[in-house]
Design an enzyme around this catalytic site. Sequence first.
Site, short mmCIF file in Angstrom:
data_model
loop_
_atom_site.label_atom_id
_atom_site.label_comp_id
_atom_site.label_asym_id
_atom_site.label_seq_id
_atom_site.Cartn_x
_atom_site.Cartn_y
_atom_site.Cartn_z
N GLY A 1 -13.77 -2.95 -0.64
CA GLY A 1 -15.31 -2.33 -0.73
C GLY A 1 -15.06 -1.24 -1.97
N GLY B 1 -9.47 -7.78 -1.08
CA GLY B 1 -9.16 -7.85 -0.98
C GLY B 1 -7.89 -8.88 -0.47
N LYS C 1 -20.23 -14.73 1.29
CA LYS C 1 -21.58 -14.58 0.93
C LYS C 1 -22.20 -14.55 -0.15
CE LYS C 1 -22.00 -14.09 5.85
NZ LYS C 1 -22.67 -12.52 6.59
N ARG D 1 0.53 -1.06 -0.16
CA ARG D 1 0.54 -0.08 -0.01
C ARG D 1 0.56 1.26 -0.26
NH1 ARG D 1 -5.22 -1.84 3.87
NH2 ARG D 1 -5.93 -3.05 2.77
P1 AMP Z 1 -15.06 -12.34 0.64
O1 AMP Z 1 -15.11 -11.39 1.44
O2 AMP Z 1 -17.01 -12.31 0.73
O3 AMP Z 1 -14.93 -12.19 -0.59
O4 AMP Z 1 -15.06 -13.52 1.01
C1 AMP Z 1 -13.57 -14.42 1.46
C2 AMP Z 1 -13.45 -15.41 2.08
O5 AMP Z 1 -14.51 -16.40 2.20
C3 AMP Z 1 -12.11 -15.84 2.60
O6 AMP Z 1 -12.27 -15.49 3.70
C4 AMP Z 1 -12.29 -16.98 2.50
O7 AMP Z 1 -12.13 -18.68 3.95
C5 AMP Z 1 -14.04 -18.00 2.66
N1 AMP Z 1 -14.43 -18.22 1.45
C6 AMP Z 1 -14.54 -18.77 -0.16
N2 AMP Z 1 -15.40 -20.36 0.13
C7 AMP Z 1 -15.40 -20.82 1.13
C8 AMP Z 1 -16.59 -21.66 1.24
N3 AMP Z 1 -16.88 -22.82 0.70
N4 AMP Z 1 -17.27 -21.93 2.77
C9 AMP Z 1 -16.68 -21.26 3.61
N5 AMP Z 1 -15.93 -19.87 3.70
C10 AMP Z 1 -15.56 -20.07 2.27
#
Ligand code: AMP
Length: 394
Positions: free
Chosen positions: A373, A350, A197, A35
């Site tokens: 974000g 990130g 999610k 950064r």
């Molecule tokens: P995000 O911040 O929405 O991009 O989510 C990233 C996080 O999603 C990471 O910390 C991953 O460990 C988690 N993740 C990705 N795939 C899975 C999965 N199949 N089950 C649980 N967590 C997951």
Amino acid sequence: MRYINEVDIKGKRVFIRVDFNVPLDEYGNITDDTRIRAHLPTINYALDEGAKVILASHMGRPKGVRVDKLSLRPVAKRLSRLLLKEVKFLDDCVGEEVEREISQMKEGDVILLENLRFHIGEEKNDRDFAQKLARLCDVYIDDAFAVAHRKAASNVGITEFVKVCAAGFLMRNEIEYFKKAMENPVRPLVAIIGGAKVSDKIGVLEKLVEKVDKLLIGGAMAFTFLKAMNYDVGNSLCEDHMIEVAKNIMAKAKERKIKLYLPVDVVVAERPSKDAEVKTCPVAEIPKGWMGLDIGPATTMLFSEALQNAKTIVWNGPMGVFELDPFSRGTFAMVMYVANSHALTIVGGGDTDVAIHKAGESHKISYISTGGGAFLELLEGKKLPAIEALEKCV
Ligand code: AMP
């Protein structure tokens, strides 16, 4: 919007809002200075032009109180090493003492101010605090893309009080690459979306499905889509309240005749732990009580085929729990495919860039956004407040 090379900064006090929110270890050592390096083109340009450079950033979330662990002091030291010149660190970011130090600056001097968020006015976009910051400079430059989606005194409020405002080169790169990918893409445009999610990324998915030629969905969010298709996803992370949203996105993809790819096989375990027993199975055979934690080898093959003819690739979110070795293969395989593709490749968010750095492939990606974000909000088609503020200043 104007950029730093379009305004006169010679001999001027130039306040540059940067994002020096770097990770520190328990002893306060900087563990990754990406950064800081990202702002060097802007800082070096200002120095070459003979500006008096005043740098301001936040670090962590101190919520208006002084927290020693969140001081920017270690950054001054590292920046000094990167610029090969002295960087004077001030213990505060506003006030008489700061103004006095700045009044003694010569052309080519660099000052780094203490964490802006030690003052409650920063995150509240408080007018008084913004005015105090504005008093420190003749020219305001915003280079902190990563916080451009948040209204703060140092990136929105301040622009009302400084006569000359412009964006830095990091901000320019972020905006230009984004436009190349999403406003005027060379097609086929393929988006890869993963992460935890659906609910975090509904806006992004809804926007993408209207723009892209192919949409590849991995990560935990794929299970909400699979459940919407009546698969039994066992204990996989799944958001039941998002099933309708997932169905709508699939219907939209069908209507637009774009291709939507979901995992066909997954790596499963009873719990997300590095010493859990691990199996690979088709998505139709996830065992009861087990959870899908990564995309399987057939899916990585399918996704790599889908990427073959891509001319532009946008990627956000890992394919699995890549932080744990047994569930990291899908994400790292995608890093390789994206890195070795001939397409324009843009990665934001990130977690995804952590995986790319870890794989040592960052030099093969056309552009890695510094904003998680902020990048997602751009993808959603939102206007970022800091960018709007700069546009008003012209
Ligand atoms: P995000 O911040 O929405 O991009 O989510 C990233 C996080 O999603 C990471 O910390 C991953 O460990 C988690 N993740 C990705 N795939 C899975 C999965 N199949 N089950 C649980 N967590 C997951």
